[in-house]
Motif scaffolding. Structure first.
Motif, mmCIF file in Angstrom:
data_model
loop_
_atom_site.group_PDB
_atom_site.id
_atom_site.type_symbol
_atom_site.label_atom_id
_atom_site.label_comp_id
_atom_site.label_asym_id
_atom_site.label_seq_id
_atom_site.Cartn_x
_atom_site.Cartn_y
_atom_site.Cartn_z
ATOM 1 N N ALA A 31 37.392 39.361 26.680
ATOM 2 C CA ALA A 31 38.432 39.690 27.229
ATOM 3 C C ALA A 31 39.695 40.531 26.770
ATOM 4 O O ALA A 31 39.773 41.707 27.110
ATOM 5 N N ILE A 57 43.187 42.476 33.135
ATOM 6 C CA ILE A 57 41.436 42.000 32.238
ATOM 7 C C ILE A 57 42.998 41.148 31.848
ATOM 8 O O ILE A 57 41.906 39.332 31.147
ATOM 9 N N ALA A 61 41.876 36.640 32.021
ATOM 10 C CA ALA A 61 40.737 36.035 31.442
ATOM 11 C C ALA A 61 41.876 35.844 29.570
ATOM 12 O O ALA A 61 40.698 34.262 29.528
#
Length: 105
Positions: A31, A57, A61
């Protein structure tokens, strides 16, 4: 949770705990790598959509992985607090990604 993170696995298997830890660490690294690549693309092209994608993102994550590991381990946070903060980060990440896709960043 006063014990070590390896003691929180329900079946007590150290092997399973290590596998879960390695899986979480791998997800975190991937990630972060995707977020960095998106941010680098933003810096090169100055396209705001890439910045929003990098943020999404990271929030989807990387941040929840850190929250789920550090809060109970370091700060002795409750399971409810950890779940709420991790889920809030995931929702914010998904919102940023949706804005990238459907908005006009």
């Amino acid at each position: 949770m006063n014990g070590a993170p390896l003691q929180t696995v329900s079946d007590g298997s150290t092997t399973v705990a290590i596998a879960v830890f390695l899986g979480q660490a791998t997800a975190f690294v991937i990630a972060c790598w995707i977020a960095k690549r998106s941010y680098d693309g933003y810096r090169d092209a100055r396209r705001p959509a890439l910045l929003w994608l990098a943020l999404g993102i990271a929030l989807l994550a990387a941040v929840p992985t850190v929250v789920r590991f550090l809060l109970p381990t370091v700060f002795d946070a409750s399971s409810l607090t950890t779940s709420v903060l991790a889920t809030a980060s995931e929702i914010a990440g998904l919102t940023a990604i949706l804005y990238t896709v459907y908005g006009r960043p």
